[in-house]
Write an enzyme that holds these catalytic residues in place. Structure first.
Site, PDB file in Angstrom:
ATOM      1  N   ARG A 151       0.927  -1.277   0.009  1.00  0.00           N
ATOM      2  CA  ARG A 151       0.066  -0.022   0.086  1.00  0.00           C
ATOM      3  C   ARG A 151       0.946   1.277   0.053  1.00  0.00           C
ATOM      4  NH1 ARG A 151      -4.902  -1.535  -1.762  1.00  0.00           N
ATOM      5  NH2 ARG A 151      -6.750  -1.270  -0.085  1.00  0.00           N
ATOM      6  N   GLU A 203      -2.274   8.808  -5.060  1.00  0.00           N
ATOM      7  CA  GLU A 203      -2.736   8.167  -6.204  1.00  0.00           C
ATOM      8  C   GLU A 203      -3.860   9.088  -6.935  1.00  0.00           C
ATOM      9  OE1 GLU A 203      -3.452   3.875  -5.403  1.00  0.00           O
ATOM     10  OE2 GLU A 203      -1.368   3.304  -5.037  1.00  0.00           O
ATOM     11  N   HIS A 237      -1.532   0.935  -9.714  1.00  0.00           N
ATOM     12  CA  HIS A 237      -1.993   0.351  -8.967  1.00  0.00           C
ATOM     13  C   HIS A 237      -2.851  -0.815  -9.512  1.00  0.00           C
ATOM     14  CE1 HIS A 237      -3.676   0.498  -4.439  1.00  0.00           C
ATOM     15  NE2 HIS A 237      -3.602  -0.729  -4.926  1.00  0.00           N
TER      16      HIS A 237
END
Length: 322
Positions: A235, A264, A283
């Site tokens: 993460r 992000e 991601h």
């Protein structure tokens, strides 16, 4: 819990998810929601007891309060493995489960692909091809190399089994160390500084928790080999990005493959974009055709347990994050 709960499917692909629930729970009335903004109102209007939720539009706008503070919601089934976007919740009032393992194999293949990409210098060969340049190539085997896997949940275990099959030495770190068939060595978190210095590849698979935030910082990079490659499939926030940039600038490590970031989408002006020895993916390492249906089917199986009063699978502790 009840045998006839009010259920919401919170996902950007509600039609496919609804089809699974109609097949597996045809007697239930299931509501769908494909936006963050509409979820709070829908929860209140239908007095939702169960919500299956996918983090499909980033974390900053995610409607966590609507879920963790709702007076009616008793169970939140997270469509992926990470639960940090929910923050903290009261486990006495709310049960949270995840879909751990739904993408473990895909994430492991991503990690293995990153290791092979660096050992075969595929990025270098691509640059030479674009320049129509012959010669100057060099490849290395990953057989005999050492991989350190930080976090030995389903993803970390899948990474270890694939790395072992490739003839690599496998080292692992987990909160509660125990012998594992696919690991040559398993250690506790205190061993991290020593193990970093032995690893050719470091694969980060831990959840984002107060204890893991900034886990790989300046001291960790200083302990790594200059030939080491970092692969982050955990993460954003577990790797200290400022420390990573300093390590790249100081040539403390060979490079990195990164699928997660503190912010992000990664801002267009972020310096990480400019490094030739950094592979960036948005991601998406866990995104493959059919993952969402597999996740919903895991939820549907758990919903059968919920409706019958049986214990749920993949219950997450807010303290441990898994």
């Amino acid at each position: 819990m009840s045998a006839d709960p009010s259920v919401i499917l919170h996902t950007d692909r509600p039609a496919a998810a609804l089809a699974v629930l109609k097949e597996t729970h045809p007697d239930l009335t299931v509501h769908s929601c494909d936006s963050y903004a509409a979820l709070p109102e829908l929860i209140g209007r239908v007095s939702a007891e169960v919500v299956y939720s996918v983090r499909f539009d980033g974390t900053p706008r995610y409607p966590r309060q609507a879920l963790v503070e709702s007076p009616t919601v008793k169970w939140v089934s997270v469509g992926g493995s990470g639960t940090d976007h929910l923050g903290r919740w009261d486990p006495e009032r709310l049960t949270v489960t995840n879909a751990a393992g739904v993408a473990a194999g895909m994430l492991a293949e991503y990690a293995l692909g990153a290791m092979l990409s660096f050992s075969l210098d595929l990025r270098g060969f691509e640059r030479r091809q674009q320049a129509r340049q012959w010669g100057g190539g060099r490849v290395e085997p990953i057989e005999g190399k050492t991989v350190l896997i930080i976090g030995l949940g389903k993803t970390g275990t899948a990474v270890a089994s694939r790395a072992q099959a490739m003839g690599m030495q496998t080292l692992g770190i987990r909160a509660r160390p125990k012998a594992m068939a696919c690991l040559d060595e398993v250690h506790g978190p205190d061993a991290l500084p020593t193990l970093l210095g032995r690893a050719d590849f470091i694969v980060c698979c831990v959840p984002l928790l107060p204890g893991t935030r900034g886990l790989l910082g300046a001291a960790a990079f200083a302990a790594m080999k200059r030939s080491a490659v970092l692969i982050d499939i955990s993460r954003g926030g577990v790797v200290d990005e400022a420390a990573l940039l300093a390590a790249l600038d100081g040539k403390q490590i060979k490079g990195a493959a990164l699928d997660v970031f503190a912010a992000e989408p990664l801002p267009a002006d972020h310096p990480l974009w400019s490094y030739e020895n950094v592979a960036i993916t948005p991601h998406c390492a866990a995104v493959y055709d059919g993952w969402d249906i597999k996740s919903v089917r895991m939820f549907a199986d758990n919903l059968k347990r919920y409706r019958s009063g049986a214990p749920l699978e993949n219950v997450v502790s807010p303290e441990r994050g898994y």
